[in-house]
Design a protein around this motif. Structure first.
Motif, PDB file in Angstrom:
ATOM      1  N   GLU A  67       9.825   1.422  -1.110  1.00 45.55           N
ATOM      2  CA  GLU A  67       8.655   1.117  -2.166  1.00 45.55           C
ATOM      3  C   GLU A  67       7.370   1.491  -1.485  1.00 45.55           C
ATOM      4  OE1 GLU A  67       6.586  -2.363  -4.791  1.00 45.55           O
ATOM      5  OE2 GLU A  67       8.500  -2.834  -3.505  1.00 45.55           O
ATOM      6  N   LEU A  68       7.378   1.230  -0.074  1.00 45.53           N
ATOM      7  CA  LEU A  68       5.860   1.560   0.768  1.00 45.53           C
ATOM      8  C   LEU A  68       5.759   2.935   0.684  1.00 45.53           C
ATOM      9  CD1 LEU A  68       3.388   0.913   2.263  1.00 45.53           C
ATOM     10  CD2 LEU A  68       4.793   0.780   4.414  1.00 45.53           C
ATOM     11  N   LEU A  69       6.994   3.614   0.932  1.00 50.89           N
ATOM     12  CA  LEU A  69       6.775   5.429   1.174  1.00 50.89           C
ATOM     13  C   LEU A  69       6.287   5.675  -0.351  1.00 50.89           C
ATOM     14  CD1 LEU A  69       7.276   7.986   2.446  1.00 50.89           C
ATOM     15  CD2 LEU A  69       9.525   7.904   1.514  1.00 50.89           C
ATOM     16  N   GLU A  70       6.625   5.466  -1.504  1.00 49.38           N
ATOM     17  CA  GLU A  70       6.236   5.748  -2.663  1.00 49.38           C
ATOM     18  C   GLU A  70       4.976   5.429  -2.829  1.00 49.38           C
ATOM     19  OE1 GLU A  70       7.793   5.369  -7.592  1.00 49.38           O
ATOM     20  OE2 GLU A  70       8.893   4.421  -5.798  1.00 49.38           O
ATOM     21  N   LYS A  71       4.530   4.411  -2.402  1.00 49.05           N
ATOM     22  CA  LYS A  71       2.939   3.896  -2.795  1.00 49.05           C
ATOM     23  C   LYS A  71       2.172   4.870  -1.945  1.00 49.05           C
ATOM     24  CE  LYS A  71       3.593  -0.913  -3.667  1.00 49.05           C
ATOM     25  NZ  LYS A  71       3.355  -2.250  -3.364  1.00 49.05           N
ATOM     26  N   LEU A  72       2.603   5.295  -0.670  1.00 49.89           N
ATOM     27  CA  LEU A  72       1.660   6.042   0.229  1.00 49.89           C
ATOM     28  C   LEU A  72       1.456   7.605  -0.348  1.00 49.89           C
ATOM     29  CD1 LEU A  72       2.770   5.036   3.637  1.00 49.89           C
ATOM     30  CD2 LEU A  72       0.594   4.289   2.582  1.00 49.89           C
ATOM     31  N   GLN A  73       2.793   8.045  -0.959  1.00 50.13           N
ATOM     32  CA  GLN A  73       2.879   9.317  -1.306  1.00 50.13           C
ATOM     33  C   GLN A  73       1.801   9.376  -2.672  1.00 50.13           C
ATOM     34  OE1 GLN A  73       6.880   9.197  -2.452  1.00 50.13           O
ATOM     35  NE2 GLN A  73       7.638  10.310  -0.490  1.00 50.13           N
ATOM     36  N   ILE A  74       1.824   8.473  -3.526  1.00 46.19           N
ATOM     37  CA  ILE A  74       1.149   8.444  -4.684  1.00 46.19           C
ATOM     38  C   ILE A  74      -0.403   8.364  -4.264  1.00 46.19           C
ATOM     39  CG2 ILE A  74       0.251   7.221  -6.775  1.00 46.19           C
ATOM     40  CD1 ILE A  74       3.339   6.313  -6.895  1.00 46.19           C
ATOM     41  N   LEU A  75      -0.761   7.582  -3.535  1.00 46.43           N
ATOM     42  CA  LEU A  75      -2.109   7.435  -3.068  1.00 46.43           C
ATOM     43  C   LEU A  75      -2.913   8.519  -2.321  1.00 46.43           C
ATOM     44  CD1 LEU A  75      -4.440   5.496  -3.157  1.00 46.43           C
ATOM     45  CD2 LEU A  75      -3.530   4.178  -1.125  1.00 46.43           C
TER      46      LEU A  75
ATOM     47  N   GLU B  66      -4.522  -0.425   4.676  1.00 45.68           N
ATOM     48  CA  GLU B  66      -3.930  -1.868   4.529  1.00 45.68           C
ATOM     49  C   GLU B  66      -2.500  -1.870   4.213  1.00 45.68           C
ATOM     50  OE1 GLU B  66      -4.307  -5.476   0.867  1.00 45.68           O
ATOM     51  OE2 GLU B  66      -4.851  -3.494   0.473  1.00 45.68           O
ATOM     52  N   LEU B  67      -1.801  -0.770   3.416  1.00 47.28           N
ATOM     53  CA  LEU B  67      -0.377  -0.840   3.271  1.00 47.28           C
ATOM     54  C   LEU B  67       0.151  -0.433   4.763  1.00 47.28           C
ATOM     55  CD1 LEU B  67      -0.554   1.762   0.152  1.00 47.28           C
ATOM     56  CD2 LEU B  67       0.329  -0.810   0.314  1.00 47.28           C
ATOM     57  N   ILE B  68      -0.437   0.307   5.349  1.00 41.02           N
ATOM     58  CA  ILE B  68       0.329   0.735   6.548  1.00 41.02           C
ATOM     59  C   ILE B  68       0.320  -0.310   7.839  1.00 41.02           C
ATOM     60  CG2 ILE B  68       0.485   3.145   6.246  1.00 41.02           C
ATOM     61  CD1 ILE B  68      -1.943   3.543   8.244  1.00 41.02           C
ATOM     62  N   SER B  69      -0.904  -1.244   7.588  1.00 44.18           N
ATOM     63  CA  SER B  69      -1.111  -2.140   8.684  1.00 44.18           C
ATOM     64  C   SER B  69      -0.171  -3.481   8.298  1.00 44.18           C
ATOM     65  CB  SER B  69      -2.564  -2.541   8.542  1.00 44.18           C
ATOM     66  OG  SER B  69      -3.332  -1.649   8.912  1.00 44.18           O
ATOM     67  N   TYR B  70      -0.009  -3.586   7.206  1.00 44.11           N
ATOM     68  CA  TYR B  70       0.905  -4.766   6.915  1.00 44.11           C
ATOM     69  C   TYR B  70       2.498  -4.496   6.944  1.00 44.11           C
ATOM     70  CZ  TYR B  70      -3.005  -8.052   5.623  1.00 44.11           C
ATOM     71  OH  TYR B  70      -4.110  -8.821   5.665  1.00 44.11           O
TER      72      TYR B  70
ATOM     73  N   PRO C  85     -12.620  -8.743   8.157  1.00 47.94           N
ATOM     74  CA  PRO C  85     -11.925  -9.781   8.756  1.00 47.94           C
ATOM     75  C   PRO C  85     -10.480 -10.040   8.336  1.00 47.94           C
ATOM     76  CG  PRO C  85     -13.946 -10.859   8.024  1.00 47.94           C
ATOM     77  CD  PRO C  85     -13.851  -9.412   7.349  1.00 47.94           C
ATOM     78  N   GLU C  86     -10.396  -9.677   7.014  1.00 47.62           N
ATOM     79  CA  GLU C  86      -8.830  -9.727   6.335  1.00 47.62           C
ATOM     80  C   GLU C  86      -7.907  -8.446   7.118  1.00 47.62           C
ATOM     81  OE1 GLU C  86     -11.897 -10.786   3.396  1.00 47.62           O
ATOM     82  OE2 GLU C  86     -11.671  -9.625   4.760  1.00 47.62           O
ATOM     83  N   LEU C  87      -8.627  -7.632   7.805  1.00 51.59           N
ATOM     84  CA  LEU C  87      -7.772  -6.518   8.422  1.00 51.59           C
ATOM     85  C   LEU C  87      -7.764  -6.765   9.887  1.00 51.59           C
ATOM     86  CD1 LEU C  87      -8.947  -3.671   6.192  1.00 51.59           C
ATOM     87  CD2 LEU C  87      -6.703  -4.734   5.957  1.00 51.59           C
ATOM     88  N   PHE C  88      -8.401  -7.632  10.310  1.00 44.90           N
ATOM     89  CA  PHE C  88      -8.345  -7.616  11.718  1.00 44.90           C
ATOM     90  C   PHE C  88      -7.035  -7.853  12.593  1.00 44.90           C
ATOM     91  CE2 PHE C  88      -8.692  -9.899  15.712  1.00 44.90           C
ATOM     92  CZ  PHE C  88      -9.668  -9.117  16.461  1.00 44.90           C
ATOM     93  N   ASN C  89      -6.269  -8.829  12.024  1.00 49.44           N
ATOM     94  CA  ASN C  89      -4.934  -8.985  12.528  1.00 49.44           C
ATOM     95  C   ASN C  89      -3.951  -7.906  12.402  1.00 49.44           C
ATOM     96  OD1 ASN C  89      -5.573 -11.530  13.628  1.00 49.44           O
ATOM     97  ND2 ASN C  89      -4.930 -12.731  12.149  1.00 49.44           N
TER      98      ASN C  89
END
Length: 286
Positions: free
Chosen positions: A128-136, A157-161, A107-111
């Motif tokens: 910062e988001l790009l760096e997190k995505l690259q690492i992950l 979760e990262l890209i949705s928010y 449910p936390e991801l619904f919206n």
């Protein structure tokens, strides 16, 4: 020239498809589209890409999210590679049904997922988001299939928010004019490094020279050769920043045959010489 669209099948045995490739620069998938979402990370390489109705240059490090049914392809420069002479990227392909399942299970991801699904454009991420995505995404190379599911939920979760995204491609309107322009862009992408004549480009898309010139100017606001020259200059910028090739070598590799002319055109468009442009940027280590 017919569009060579490749359609990826839906995943059957996995929640999503994870593809890590380390290949020669010219072994990439041609122009294609699929009913699934695609998240792509360019680890090594640069060049030009088509995403929907947008043709742009790209360089290593970018992470792109492409919604379903948007035609796209990456064309890598032969001169930009790692020490093995190869390019490297990660592609994650997932179905919209999976997003719907996540909305039901979490449910936390619904919206945020619902908001993500409402976005029809291809987008890139930064800071910062790009760096997190690259690492992950890099960490997923050495994970097993179950570990990757956990990592992918985190990616989702990262890209949705994310609220700060840059549009890098839009859906192609299904009409004859847009389809014709995509044929032209694909031809440019595949042939800009060599001499292109009006006879050749117009014939490749089934048009007379005069009709082609009028059509291209109406659709882009520029003459074909003005567009082609600017495209070549942008491609040479990537090589100046990402390779140790000489200015003369880059001149030839980007489709120019005369170095003094290349220097003049570069300075007119960029207000600096190729050498000055390189000094302002950086050169990757071999």
């Amino acid at each position: 020239m017919k569009q060579n669209l490749k359609y990826y099948p839906k995943a059957r045995t996995h929640t999503f498809h994870f593809d890590h490739v380390h290949i020669q620069w010219n072994q990439q998938v041609p122009l294609h589209q699929q009913e699934t979402w695609e998240l792509s990370y360019i680890i090594t390489g640069s060049g030009a890409r088509i995403i929907g109705d947008v043709v742009e240059n790209f360089s290593k490090g970018e992470v792109i999210l492409i919604p379903p049914n948007i035609p796209h392809c990456w064309s890598f420069d032969e001169s930009v590679h790692d020490r093995e002479g190869k390019i490297e990227n990660i592609t994650i392909v997932f179905e919209n049904d999976f997003l719907e399942s996540c909305k039901n299970l979490f449910p936390e991801l619904f919206n945020p997922i619902s908001e993500l699904q409402n976005n029809e454009n291809a987008v890139s991420f930064k800071d910062e988001l790009l760096e997190k995505l690259q690492i992950l995404m890099t960490s997923m190379i050495h994970q097993n299939s179950i570990e990757r599911v956990s990592s992918f939920i985190k990616l989702l979760e990262l890209i949705s928010y994310c609220k700060d995204m840059q549009v890098v491609g839009r859906p192609v309107i299904e009409n004859k004019k847009e389809k014709k322009m995509q044929e032209i862009y694909l031809f440019i992408l595949s042939n800009f490094q060599r001499n292109i004549t009006l006879e050749e480009i117009s014939k490749s898309v089934g048009m007379q020279k005069s009709s082609f010139c009028v059509f291209f100017k109406k659709m882009t606001g520029k003459s074909f050769f003005t567009y082609l020259t600017e495209f070549r200059i942008e491609s040479s910028c990537q090589m100046l920043l990402k390779t140790k090739l000489s200015v003369g070598e880059i001149c030839i590799a980007s489709g120019f045959s005369d170095i003094p002319y290349y220097n003049r055109v570069f300075k007119r468009i960029k207000s600096v010489t190729p050498t000055g442009f390189r000094k302002r940027g950086f050169v990757v280590e071999e």
